[in-house]
Scaffold this active site. Structure first.
Site, PDB file in Angstrom:
ATOM      1  N   GLY A  77      -5.199   3.181   5.358  1.00  0.00           N
ATOM      2  CA  GLY A  77      -3.962   2.509   4.568  1.00  0.00           C
ATOM      3  C   GLY A  77      -2.547   2.349   5.511  1.00  0.00           C
ATOM      4  CB  SER A 122      -5.803  -0.801   8.919  1.00  0.00           C
ATOM      5  OG  SER A 122      -5.175   0.234   8.385  1.00  0.00           O
ATOM      6  CG  ASN A 143     -12.355   3.601  -1.498  1.00  0.00           C
ATOM      7  OD1 ASN A 143     -12.373   4.031  -2.588  1.00  0.00           O
ATOM      8  ND2 ASN A 143     -11.765   4.449  -0.540  1.00  0.00           N
ATOM      9  CD1 TRP A 144     -11.914  -2.221  -4.759  1.00  0.00           C
ATOM     10  CD2 TRP A 144     -12.500  -2.181  -6.914  1.00  0.00           C
ATOM     11  NE1 TRP A 144     -12.607  -3.391  -4.973  1.00  0.00           N
ATOM     12  CE2 TRP A 144     -12.839  -3.693  -6.308  1.00  0.00           C
ATOM     13  CE3 TRP A 144     -12.683  -2.302  -8.332  1.00  0.00           C
ATOM     14  CZ2 TRP A 144     -13.168  -4.735  -7.203  1.00  0.00           C
ATOM     15  CZ3 TRP A 144     -13.139  -3.218  -9.291  1.00  0.00           C
ATOM     16  CH2 TRP A 144     -13.645  -4.637  -8.594  1.00  0.00           C
ATOM     17  CE  LYS A 145      -8.367   3.990  -0.089  1.00  0.00           C
ATOM     18  NZ  LYS A 145      -7.407   3.967   0.826  1.00  0.00           N
ATOM     19  CD  GLU A 204     -12.418   5.196   5.573  1.00  0.00           C
ATOM     20  OE1 GLU A 204     -12.503   4.215   5.296  1.00  0.00           O
ATOM     21  OE2 GLU A 204     -12.026   6.307   4.835  1.00  0.00           O
ATOM     22  CG  HIS A 258     -11.956   8.535   1.471  1.00  0.00           C
ATOM     23  ND1 HIS A 258     -10.365   8.681   1.305  1.00  0.00           N
ATOM     24  CD2 HIS A 258     -11.823   7.225   1.652  1.00  0.00           C
ATOM     25  CE1 HIS A 258      -9.869   7.675   1.971  1.00  0.00           C
ATOM     26  NE2 HIS A 258     -10.832   6.786   2.206  1.00  0.00           N
TER      27      HIS A 258
HETATM   28  P1  PGA Z   1      -7.841   1.011   4.039  1.00  0.00           P
HETATM   29  O1  PGA Z   1      -8.261   2.058   3.389  1.00  0.00           O
HETATM   30  O2  PGA Z   1      -8.579  -0.058   4.288  1.00  0.00           O
HETATM   31  O3  PGA Z   1      -6.732   0.557   2.892  1.00  0.00           O
HETATM   32  O4  PGA Z   1      -7.029   1.520   5.357  1.00  0.00           O
HETATM   33  C1  PGA Z   1      -9.676   2.268   3.851  1.00  0.00           C
HETATM   34  C2  PGA Z   1     -10.183   3.709   2.934  1.00  0.00           C
HETATM   35  O5  PGA Z   1      -9.308   4.454   2.451  1.00  0.00           O
HETATM   36  O6  PGA Z   1     -11.514   3.794   2.984  1.00  0.00           O
END
Ligand code: PGA
Length: 229
Positions: free
Chosen positions: A161, A192, A9-11, A155, A106
């Site tokens: 994050g 994470s 997931n590159w956001k 998640e 998400h």
């Molecule tokens: P992260 O993000 O791996 O940076 O915690 C995961 C996500 O938001 O899908």
């Protein structure tokens, strides 16, 4: 060995140029590992799905096809509406030209864009109408999961994050609960995930892969994640 899903997931990261560099590096890693990666590389058994911004889906699709990379594409969101007069929205029909998957629900969209159960249900409906597979995110095991969802990503909010992942045991228990209650076949863990901890999650019997944010941005880290098995 069970089939695993590795979803990046590159956001809101990466320009077209940066995405191309990333693909080039992944492609080099694959070539170094095995001259015929599709035949031998463990990912032939697994699914690698990269979810970039809409703006670069088309270019990434071309690069992946030209270089026969074993990577599929997903979008990070989809309009709850069909094609029509919805300024700024990207419809499932438009996404389907480039991708087979879409992340829906998400936690960053639920909190920053007030997406509720009703909207998410409409998004799932639209994805399914155009044969996009939803990767439906929940941060708790008791959240609503629309009918027909085949892939769920668990998640927890504290883990996204933060550098502070859930324990593999708790993630596994949650995955088992979701599979039983919502009749979902595939549950991923996200929050994470790193190249160091990925195996502790994918080794769990009810976890079928990972959804990776930050660690997916660096080709070296993501390659280590997908080739850890
Ligand atoms: P992260 O993000 O791996 O940076 O915690 C995961 C996500 O938001 O899908």
């Amino acid at each position: 060995m069970k089939k695993l899903f590795f979803v990046a997931n590159w956001k809101s990261h990466k320009t077209e140029y940066e995405a191309k560099e990333w693909l080039e590096e992944i492609s080099n890693f694959l070539a170094e590992q095995d001259p015929a990666p599709q035949d031998k590389f463990p990912i032939s058994n697994n699914s690698i799905i990269v979810c970039p911004s809409f703006t670069i889906l088309s270019k990434m699709q071309s690069y992946i096809i030209q270089n026969s990379l074993p990577i599929e594409l997903g979008a990070q969101d989809v309009s709850p509406f069909d094609e029509g007069n919805y300024t700024g929205e990207v419809s499932a029909k438009q996404i389907k030209e480039f991708a087979n998957y879409v992340i829906i629900g998400h936690s960053e969209r639920r909190s920053n864009f007030s997406e509720n159960d009703h909207i998410l249900e409409q998004k799932v409906y639209m994805a399914q109408k155009y044969n996009l597979t939803p990767i439906f995110c929940v941060s708790r095991k008791d959240m609503v999961i629309p009918k027909g969802v085949s892939i769920v990503a668990y998640e927890p909010l504290f883990a996204v994050g933060s550098g502070n992942p859930d324990t593999p045991e708790n993630a596994n228990e949650t995955a088992m609960f979701i599979k039983t209650q919502a009749h979902v076949s595939t549950v991923l863990y996200g929050g994470s995930v790193t190249s160091q901890n990925v195996a502790s999650f994918t080794n769990m019997p009810h976890i079928d892969g990972v959804l990776v944010g930050r660690a997916s941005l660096t080709p070296q880290d993501f390659f280590t994640i997908i080739s850890h098995v």
